[in-house]
Scaffold this active site. Structure first.
Site: not given
Ligand code: NI
Length: 173
Positions: A51, A136, A139
């Site tokens: 991210q 997570e 991701h």
């Molecule tokens: Ni997220």
């Protein structure tokens, strides 16, 4: 510690598959500190390196008992090694602005990972904490929670983003 910029959909970097971490050094510790700082600033309860545009298999998750605490846990090279049951809970994502939606996940998972020193460890999580870990870890595989939604819902969100982006480009005044 530095607050990093959180990438948002449809940034293609969010679709990258993260690579295994093999070096456990000061630089990794620095990255973890930055990620925690960035997560609490947002504020969020979990953040994947993907991210912030770093393609390492690394996530941080909040484990604070009280909201004012800032206890977090870094998981390096995390992978789900067992799972059971199902749950549906509402999710949002710092990289997917202006949307929350119900997502179906495993109810209970065991995750194998390495700690900040490279030591192998395992954690079993249930309920909400299991959701955060699954979100997570997704991701790190380039998967966003919108990928779990129905094609129609995803399409509606894409349209909304297009409108939002068009709005930003419009000259003001
Ligand atoms: Ni997220």
């Amino acid at each position: 510690m530095t607050i990093r910029t959180i990438l948002t959909y449809p940034n293609p970097l969010l679709r990258q598959k993260a690579k295994q971490v093999g070096t456990f050094d000061k630089e990794l510790e620095q990255l973890i500190d930055d990620m925690a700082e960035t997560m609490y600033d947002a504020p969020g309860i979990g953040l994947a390196a993907t991210q912030i545009g770093d393609s390492r298999q690394l996530i941080v998750v909040d484990i604070s008992k009280e909201k004012r605490d800032k206890d977090f846990m870094p998981l390096v090279n995390p992978r789900i090694v067992s799972s059971e049951g199902q749950q549906i809970d509402e999710e949002g994502c710092l990289s997917v602005p202006e949307l929350t939606s119900n997502v179906k996940r495993f109810k209970k998972i065991t995750v194998a990972y390495q700690d900040i020193t490279g030591e192998a460890a395992e954690i079993t999580a249930e309920e909400r904490f299991a959701v955060v870990l699954q979100h997570e870890i997704d991701h790190l595989h380039g998967i966003l929670f919108i990928d779990h939604l129905s094609p129609l819902k995803r399409q509606l969100y894409k349209k909304k983003v297009k409108k939002m982006l068009a709005g930003e480009e419009r000259p003001s005044g």
